[in-house]
Design an enzyme around this catalytic site. Structure first.
Site, PDB file in Angstrom:
ATOM      1  N   HIS A 299      -7.789  11.631   2.594  1.00  0.00           N
ATOM      2  CA  HIS A 299      -6.391  11.672   2.156  1.00  0.00           C
ATOM      3  C   HIS A 299      -5.585  12.711   2.934  1.00  0.00           C
ATOM      4  CE1 HIS A 299      -7.134   9.597  -2.004  1.00  0.00           C
ATOM      5  NE2 HIS A 299      -7.697   8.959  -0.996  1.00  0.00           N
TER       6      HIS A 299
ATOM      7  N   GLU B  70       1.312   0.823  -2.648  1.00  0.00           N
ATOM      8  CA  GLU B  70       2.756   0.720  -2.836  1.00  0.00           C
ATOM      9  C   GLU B  70       3.533   0.693  -1.525  1.00  0.00           C
ATOM     10  OE1 GLU B  70       2.897   3.363  -6.991  1.00  0.00           O
ATOM     11  OE2 GLU B  70       4.025   4.020  -5.225  1.00  0.00           O
TER      12      GLU B  70
END
Length: 491
Positions: free
Chosen positions: A270, A364
């Protein structure tokens, strides 16, 4: 509150979206070395029932990282070993610093043993796609509105992460392993560029994005994002960093680190790390939550889990939303982001668009707007990797709703709007690469609304980046193996 039928549907459909469950990390594992001795896993042939259960479990919990055909295992370095006992320990207890969760609360020992056997057998039968230049030149793909083929532009890469195009038509390519290349126009001979930053090429880290200064033609300035590292208390810590440098031939000079995301962390995933210059002349930088979402994403006192905005020399713009708040990281532009790995500028509005990874479900597409909160991990359309509920909320006042989201997760990567006149039927649509399902998503646009999706280039490989080049063509960077293609319309 979510209703029960929604949760059951999500549990049944969602697939893992994070990229590297067992990256070759040097961080200290949460699994004790003696764990392997807890169980003796024997070579076993699965019954039909066990095979069906293992196949279902793999598809639901493992394929998002390792591929539906287990293709991500083919070049695995197996830091923690690849014996049945090693795999059992990894599945049961995980390696959290490396992004691999433990599934001891999800699977029984018998189910884990079945998974181990299924994975070991599957690795031996990984499907190899035909990536030869000849096969791509002769194959014609058909979308709903356009026929096209692929030209092979570059080969010999491992994980081509970012692309940029120089005014003379040359291409710059980053490889996550730390290599940086120039590809001269109309050739296929990669030229290595010297002077790149030292990177931590482990897990999801390495040399990541590349971006040209808006006035590159005059100043030869480029920007590289990467996983920087340091030693502290006998541990290797890393963070997302950005270097500014001048490109002189095939060498970087006048190098300066202009951004480091604080605090540094032990984790190897990440990093986020897309770069994009806005029309305001500012550099936008995505930084993932580093796998520590509860500590990072919702506080303005930490850099991870955000989009940041800086001047071209690293200075902080006075109009950043939190620049004058005590204790805040002044570079922050948006908060509540999980792991943005796609960023592009809208060709008409100039807005910065992003995509980001959800957990199991809930990837998203958003527009990054000043001071906005995108909700992670308070709201999400995803669930935890082990199937438990992450949050009961999909909406909350003061937090933005995505323009589009995926359940199951596709693991989105690079993104670009289609411009120019080569792809008339696609003009204005948004392209997003899928790591998980290995296709190029084409999202049909109506103004700022996404109205539908078409999946292009199915099974092409893990699509890491997609760019519109100055020559008007779409370029697609693919992993496993590392190849860059040009999409060419066919009459």
């Amino acid at each position: 509150m979510r209703n029960t039928s929604y949760l059951l549907s999500l549990l049944g459909l969602a697939l893992i979206s994070f990229e590297s469950c067992t990256g070759s990390s040097s961080s200290t594992s949460t699994t004790d070395a003696n764990t392997v001795a807890e169980v003796s896993v024997k070579e076993t042939a699965l019954t039909d029932a066990q095979l069906a259960k293992a196949r279902t479990n793999y598809a639901s919990y493992c394929s998002g990282c390792h591929g539906e055909q287990m293709e991500a295992f083919t070049d695995r370095k197996w830091k923690h070993g690849n014996s049945a006992e090693n795999l059992f320990a990894a599945i049961k207890h995980g390696y959290s610093d490396e992004g691999m969760p433990g599934f001891d609360q999800t699977f029984t020992d018998d189910e884990i043993t079945g998974l181990v056997a299924y994975i070991q057998e599957g690795i031996q039968n990984v499907k190899q796609y035909d990536f030869s230049e000849e096969s791509k030149r002769t194959e014609v793909y058909t979308s709903e509105t356009l026929r096209y083929r692929l030209d092979t532009v570059a080969t010999g890469l491992q994980v081509p992460w970012g692309m940029a195009f120089l005014p003379n038509g040359d291409m710059l390519i980053t490889d996550r392993n730390g290599s940086f290349y120039r590809l001269p126009k109309d050739t296929k001979q990669l030229q290595k560029i010297a002077g790149t930053p030292e990177v931590l090429a482990q897990g999801q880290g390495g040399l990541l994005d590349v971006e040209l200064h808006p006035d590159f033609a005059k100043n030869n300035t480029i920007y590289l994002s990467y996983s920087a590292f340091k030693q502290e208390d006998n541990q290797t810590l890393s963070t997302t960093a950005v270097m500014r440098a001048r490109l002189e031939g095939n060498k970087l000079t006048d190098k300066k680190v202009i951004f480091e995301a604080q605090p540094w962390a032990r984790t190897r995933h990440h990093y986020g790390s897309r770069l994009e210059f806005g029309r305001d002349g500012m550099l936008y930088i995505s930084v993932g939550d580093r796998g520590q979402h509860h500590e990072n994403a919702q506080t303005i006192e930490r850099a991870p889990g955000k989009v940041h905005r800086i001047q071209d020399d690293g200075a902080i713009p006075a109009d950043n939303p939190f620049a004058n708040e005590k204790g805040a990281v002044a570079t922050i532009y948006t908060i509540g982001n999980r792991n943005i790995q796609g960023m592009t500028i809208h060709p008409k509005t100039g807005a910065i668009w992003t995509n980001e990874h959800g957990p199991r479900g809930g990837d998203e597409v958003n527009i990054a707007e000043k001071g906005k909160n995108y909700g992670w991990p308070v709201i999400s359309y995803g669930i935890n990797y082990n199937g438990t509920v992450l949050t009961e909320l999909t909406k909350k006042e003061g937090m933005e709703q995505p323009l589009w989201y995926w359940v199951p997760s596709i693991a989105p990567s690079g993104m670009a709007f289609v411009t120019g006149n080569r792809y008339k039927a696609w003009e204005g649509d948004l392209l997003v690469g899928s790591l998980r399902f290995q296709f190029l998503s084409k999202l049909k646009m109506d103004g700022n609304k996404i109205v539908s999706e078409e999946k292009l280039l199915k099974n092409i490989g893990r699509v890491r980046d997609v760019r519109m080049a100055p020559d008007g063509y779409i370029y697609v960077a693919v992993e496993n193996p590392g190849i860059i293609y040009r999409v060419v319309p066919v009459e």
